[in-house]
Design a protein around this motif. Structure first.
Motif, PDB file in Angstrom:
ATOM      1  N   LEU A 154       0.871   8.361   2.420  1.00 47.72           N
ATOM      2  CA  LEU A 154       1.992   7.500   2.795  1.00 47.72           C
ATOM      3  C   LEU A 154       1.563   6.035   2.957  1.00 47.72           C
ATOM      4  CD1 LEU A 154       3.883   9.813   5.320  1.00 47.72           C
ATOM      5  CD2 LEU A 154       4.658   9.089   3.058  1.00 47.72           C
ATOM      6  N   CYS A 155       0.300   5.806   3.322  1.00 45.57           N
ATOM      7  CA  CYS A 155      -0.190   4.419   3.403  1.00 45.57           C
ATOM      8  C   CYS A 155      -0.155   3.749   2.036  1.00 45.57           C
ATOM      9  CB  CYS A 155      -1.622   4.406   3.949  1.00 45.57           C
ATOM     10  SG  CYS A 155      -1.738   4.636   5.740  1.00 45.57           S
ATOM     11  N   VAL A 156      -0.512   4.488   0.999  1.00 45.55           N
ATOM     12  CA  VAL A 156      -0.465   3.936  -0.363  1.00 45.55           C
ATOM     13  C   VAL A 156       0.987   3.657  -0.757  1.00 45.55           C
ATOM     14  CG1 VAL A 156      -1.015   4.335  -2.789  1.00 45.55           C
ATOM     15  CG2 VAL A 156      -2.591   5.133  -1.010  1.00 45.55           C
ATOM     16  N   ALA A 157       1.871   4.616  -0.500  1.00 45.58           N
ATOM     17  CA  ALA A 157       3.291   4.416  -0.821  1.00 45.58           C
ATOM     18  C   ALA A 157       3.870   3.231  -0.059  1.00 45.58           C
ATOM     19  CB  ALA A 157       4.078   5.690  -0.499  1.00 45.58           C
ATOM     20  N   GLY A 158       3.412   3.042   1.183  1.00 48.51           N
ATOM     21  CA  GLY A 158       3.944   1.982   2.024  1.00 48.51           C
ATOM     22  C   GLY A 158       3.670   0.580   1.508  1.00 48.51           C
TER      23      GLY A 158
ATOM     24  N   HIS B 121       3.760   5.675   9.216  1.00 48.06           N
ATOM     25  CA  HIS B 121       4.151   4.931   8.016  1.00 48.06           C
ATOM     26  C   HIS B 121       5.333   4.022   8.327  1.00 48.06           C
ATOM     27  CE1 HIS B 121       7.063   4.835   4.602  1.00 48.06           C
ATOM     28  NE2 HIS B 121       6.028   4.339   3.965  1.00 48.06           N
ATOM     29  N   GLU B 122       6.310   4.533   9.053  1.00 46.43           N
ATOM     30  CA  GLU B 122       7.477   3.729   9.425  1.00 46.43           C
ATOM     31  C   GLU B 122       7.087   2.562  10.321  1.00 46.43           C
ATOM     32  OE1 GLU B 122      10.429   6.227  11.236  1.00 46.43           O
ATOM     33  OE2 GLU B 122      11.652   6.149   9.427  1.00 46.43           O
ATOM     34  N   LEU B 123       6.216   2.836  11.288  1.00 47.82           N
ATOM     35  CA  LEU B 123       5.817   1.811  12.238  1.00 47.82           C
ATOM     36  C   LEU B 123       5.151   0.634  11.541  1.00 47.82           C
ATOM     37  CD1 LEU B 123       5.249   0.790  15.141  1.00 47.82           C
ATOM     38  CD2 LEU B 123       3.194   2.215  15.135  1.00 47.82           C
ATOM     39  N   PHE B 124       4.231   0.915  10.618  1.00 45.69           N
ATOM     40  CA  PHE B 124       3.422  -0.148  10.045  1.00 45.69           C
ATOM     41  C   PHE B 124       3.991  -0.716   8.741  1.00 45.69           C
ATOM     42  CE2 PHE B 124       0.123   2.332  12.429  1.00 45.69           C
ATOM     43  CZ  PHE B 124      -0.025   1.403  13.440  1.00 45.69           C
ATOM     44  N   ALA B 125       4.831   0.026   8.036  1.00 48.10           N
ATOM     45  CA  ALA B 125       5.379  -0.483   6.771  1.00 48.10           C
ATOM     46  C   ALA B 125       6.859  -0.821   6.901  1.00 48.10           C
ATOM     47  CB  ALA B 125       5.166   0.543   5.658  1.00 48.10           C
ATOM     48  N   VAL B 126       7.647   0.140   7.336  1.00 52.99           N
ATOM     49  CA  VAL B 126       9.099  -0.027   7.328  1.00 52.99           C
ATOM     50  C   VAL B 126       9.566  -1.004   8.406  1.00 52.99           C
ATOM     51  CG1 VAL B 126      11.305   1.167   7.532  1.00 52.99           C
ATOM     52  CG2 VAL B 126       9.384   2.287   6.378  1.00 52.99           C
TER      53      VAL B 126
ATOM     54  N   ALA C   7       1.103  17.284  -2.781  1.00 48.55           N
ATOM     55  CA  ALA C   7       1.576  17.038  -4.145  1.00 48.55           C
ATOM     56  C   ALA C   7       2.941  16.347  -4.120  1.00 48.55           C
ATOM     57  CB  ALA C   7       1.659  18.348  -4.915  1.00 48.55           C
ATOM     58  N   LEU C   8       3.785  16.770  -3.201  1.00 43.72           N
ATOM     59  CA  LEU C   8       5.110  16.170  -3.052  1.00 43.72           C
ATOM     60  C   LEU C   8       4.998  14.678  -2.715  1.00 43.72           C
ATOM     61  CD1 LEU C   8       8.078  17.338  -3.032  1.00 43.72           C
ATOM     62  CD2 LEU C   8       7.872  17.379  -0.547  1.00 43.72           C
ATOM     63  N   LEU C   9       4.063  14.344  -1.835  1.00 46.64           N
ATOM     64  CA  LEU C   9       3.909  12.951  -1.404  1.00 46.64           C
ATOM     65  C   LEU C   9       3.236  12.088  -2.472  1.00 46.64           C
ATOM     66  CD1 LEU C   9       2.946  13.393   2.358  1.00 46.64           C
ATOM     67  CD2 LEU C   9       5.184  12.939   1.354  1.00 46.64           C
ATOM     68  N   ILE C  10       2.323  12.670  -3.237  1.00 43.74           N
ATOM     69  CA  ILE C  10       1.722  11.913  -4.353  1.00 43.74           C
ATOM     70  C   ILE C  10       2.801  11.566  -5.382  1.00 43.74           C
ATOM     71  CG2 ILE C  10       0.134  12.071  -6.312  1.00 43.74           C
ATOM     72  CD1 ILE C  10      -1.712  13.733  -4.489  1.00 43.74           C
ATOM     73  N   GLY C  11       3.654  12.531  -5.676  1.00 46.81           N
ATOM     74  CA  GLY C  11       4.782  12.268  -6.579  1.00 46.81           C
ATOM     75  C   GLY C  11       5.710  11.205  -6.016  1.00 46.81           C
ATOM     76  N   HIS C  12       5.914  11.246  -4.718  1.00 45.84           N
ATOM     77  CA  HIS C  12       6.741  10.226  -4.045  1.00 45.84           C
ATOM     78  C   HIS C  12       6.142   8.828  -4.214  1.00 45.84           C
ATOM     79  CE1 HIS C  12       8.923   8.064  -0.922  1.00 45.84           C
ATOM     80  NE2 HIS C  12       7.775   7.802  -0.322  1.00 45.84           N
ATOM     81  N   THR C  13       4.818   8.722  -4.128  1.00 44.67           N
ATOM     82  CA  THR C  13       4.149   7.438  -4.297  1.00 44.67           C
ATOM     83  C   THR C  13       4.361   6.894  -5.708  1.00 44.67           C
ATOM     84  OG1 THR C  13       2.474   8.094  -2.678  1.00 44.67           O
ATOM     85  CG2 THR C  13       1.928   6.246  -4.127  1.00 44.67           C
ATOM     86  N   VAL C  14       4.261   7.769  -6.703  1.00 46.31           N
ATOM     87  CA  VAL C  14       4.519   7.357  -8.089  1.00 46.31           C
ATOM     88  C   VAL C  14       5.957   6.840  -8.221  1.00 46.31           C
ATOM     89  CG1 VAL C  14       4.700   8.159 -10.477  1.00 46.31           C
ATOM     90  CG2 VAL C  14       2.808   8.948  -9.030  1.00 46.31           C
ATOM     91  N   CYS C  15       6.899   7.515  -7.565  1.00 41.30           N
ATOM     92  CA  CYS C  15       8.295   7.067  -7.593  1.00 41.30           C
ATOM     93  C   CYS C  15       8.452   5.692  -6.941  1.00 41.30           C
ATOM     94  CB  CYS C  15       9.187   8.082  -6.874  1.00 41.30           C
ATOM     95  SG  CYS C  15       9.420   9.630  -7.765  1.00 41.30           S
ATOM     96  N   CYS C  16       7.672   5.414  -5.896  1.00 38.81           N
ATOM     97  CA  CYS C  16       7.733   4.098  -5.236  1.00 38.81           C
ATOM     98  C   CYS C  16       7.291   2.987  -6.183  1.00 38.81           C
ATOM     99  CB  CYS C  16       6.854   4.101  -3.986  1.00 38.81           C
ATOM    100  SG  CYS C  16       7.519   5.060  -2.613  1.00 38.81           S
ATOM    101  N   VAL C  17       6.243   3.255  -6.962  1.00 35.90           N
ATOM    102  CA  VAL C  17       5.756   2.263  -7.921  1.00 35.90           C
ATOM    103  C   VAL C  17       6.821   2.001  -8.986  1.00 35.90           C
ATOM    104  CG1 VAL C  17       3.998   1.727  -9.647  1.00 35.90           C
ATOM    105  CG2 VAL C  17       3.354   2.936  -7.545  1.00 35.90           C
ATOM    106  N   ILE C  18       7.384   3.066  -9.545  1.00 35.77           N
ATOM    107  CA  ILE C  18       8.428   2.913 -10.562  1.00 35.77           C
ATOM    108  C   ILE C  18       9.646   2.207  -9.967  1.00 35.77           C
ATOM    109  CG2 ILE C  18       9.982   4.141 -12.118  1.00 35.77           C
ATOM    110  CD1 ILE C  18       7.851   6.362 -12.285  1.00 35.77           C
TER     111      ILE C  18
END
Length: 489
Positions: free
Chosen positions: A328-332, A251-256, A379-390
């Motif tokens: 993480l790809c979705v969050a990225g 995720h870091e390599l391709f997004a960050v 579940a933790l990462l899905i919640g993280h993705t929602v936080c990224c959108v917000i």
């Protein structure tokens, strides 16, 4: 040389470094992933939050302040240098004596000396903060690129050599320390800046309001961006953390990394035209378009091919990391938008708004942790993705208070690349359905070829803004090369 030419040249140098370096790093990470166990990577993952927080404290936000300050001089640079070295030495002493507590917290005795030795990275980092900052401020990246290129073969040889000799997690420590040390040596050789034998409290005091808010926001951001490493390492086990670390690195390599490559160049360019609204807006829109043009197809393609990618490249022992990587790809996809908006706030000197939104976003993240941690890592990462959108919506809201780049404009700039990437993902998914049960490496190769062809064809057909800009730059480079050839002829 005009700002546009400087920025384009810096982007080319930075991308040549990042793409070249990341390709080599990727190859080395594949080799190490096959030589070491997920548990070895998990042990280093437990220390990541301490190392990154320490590095940020060493920089203390004054590196950014040095870039943003229009009339920064050698006295300011010297003050930042000595302050960084002082903080680095203090952190090394702190981690040396607190290492037993870290080992006890994770119930991992190996972390005692791993922590103490890894802390030396702070000293090496502090000795090149100002060199890197001055090169960024002047939008001169060639020497920075060269120092990284020259140092990497050394660190790669150390890491792989130690892994072949069965040093386990110490291979990763050796690689990181040798990378920092050699990079520091090369940048001192290549860039002649040297600190004065004086220290100005006045300089630090002038930069403190801006730098301290950037530091506070960065510390909050880094802590919560890496809190999952602490939670997974403590609540699950080092092997599970190793799987998450592998997915997080991809995720870091391709997004960050790709986003920060653009941001590293765009921030000084934004700062230089912070009072020229029209030029600033054009730069912001180009940054959004270019980031999504490059990153969206990579992440959405990886989302569709993640099982083939991980199995073929890293080996089947890493397949449990695939579900983490997909989320993480979705969050990225939201990372570039957040990053660009935050760069706009900082370039405008509104570090107060930047800090305020970071606090709100991290409160949301705490809520996510308390709600989802009991249901597992996914579940933790899905919640993280929602936080990224917000978080993205929040960054747009705060950006609008100081700039005219609103939600509709940014979404319109991002939409063509998301649409093309979705079409590409559909084509890749169709290949997966048709070729189900075939040899994995063959299926992956066909998926990559089909995905690249669809995205390239769509770009040529619809000509989105970033595609046109790249074509213009390429045509300009060809014209200059031909003119130079004619003069030489």
């Amino acid at each position: 040389m005009g700002l546009r030419e400087q920025t384009v040249k810096a982007l080319l140098w930075t991308f040549s470094e990042r793409i070249g370096m990341q390709m080599v790093r990727f190859v080395v990470s594949v080799v190490l992933a096959r030589l070491l166990s997920p548990a070895d990577f998990g042990l280093l993952g437990m220390l990541t939050i301490f190392m990154i927080l320490g590095q940020q404290l060493v920089a203390a936000g004054f590196g950014r302040a040095l870039v943003q300050k229009k009339d920064a001089d050698d006295e300011d640079a010297t003050a930042v240098f000595y302050f960084g070295v002082f903080i680095a030495l203090a952190l090394i002493a702190l981690l040396f004596f607190s290492a037993p507590l870290i080992a006890t917290f994770y119930e991992e005795p190996k972390l005692l000396w791993l922590t103490r030795v890894m802390s030396l990275n702070f000293l090496f980092g502090s000795l090149m903060i100002v060199h890197n900052t001055l090169l960024i401020k002047r939008i001169q990246f060639r020497k920075k690129v060269l120092s990284n290129f020259l140092s990497f073969p050394i660190s790669a040889a150390v890491g792989i050599g130690m892994a072949l000799k069965d040093f386990g997690p110490w291979s990763l420590v050796g690689m990181q320390l040798s990378a920092s040390f050699s990079r520091m040596v090369f940048i001192w050789i290549l860039f002649p800046w040297r600190p004065k034998l004086s220290f100005s409290f006045r300089s630090l005091k002038e930069m403190f309001p801006y730098g301290s808010r950037i530091l506070a926001a960065s510390l909050v951001s880094i802590f919560f961006d890496n809190i999952y490493l602490v939670l997974i390492g403590k609540m699950y086990n080092k092997t599970e953390l190793g799987y998450y670390t592998r997915a997080h690195r991809m995720h870091e390599l391709f997004a960050v990394v790709l986003t920060q490559t653009v941001g590293q160049v765009m921030f000084p360019a934004f700062s230089a035209v912070q009072d020229e609204q029209e030029r600033f807006l054009r730069g912001a829109r180009k940054a959004t378009s270019f980031c999504l043009f490059v990153i969206a197809p990579i992440l959405m393609g990886l989302l569709m091919t993640s099982d083939s990618f991980v199995g073929v490249v890293f080996g089947r022992k890493w397949l449990p990391s695939v579900p983490f990587l997909r989320v993480l790809c979705v969050a990225g996809l939201f990372y570039p938008l957040n990053y660009i908006n935050n760069n706009i706030l900082q370039a405008k000197g509104r570090s107060d708004l930047f800090f305020r939104q970071e606090v709100i976003k991290r409160i949301l993240q705490v809520v996510n942790i308390f709600v989802t941690f009991r249901y597992g890592v996914i579940a933790l990462l899905i919640g993280h993705t929602v936080c990224c959108v917000i978080g993205w919506l929040l960054s747009v809201y705060y950006m609008r208070s100081v700039f005219i780049y609103n939600f509709t404009m940014q979404l319109r700039d991002a939409a063509p690349y998301l649409a093309l990437s979705a079409a590409m993902m559909a084509g890749v998914g169709l290949v997966r359905l048709i070729a189900e049960g075939q040899v994995q490496i063959g299926v992956f190769a066909i998926q990559v070829a089909v995905g690249a062809a669809i995205y390239a064809a769509g770009s040529v057909l619809f000509k989105p803004a970033a595609h046109r800009e790249c074509c213009d730059l390429a045509a300009s480079a060809v014209r200059k090369w031909r003119a130079g050839s004619q003069r030489r002829g």
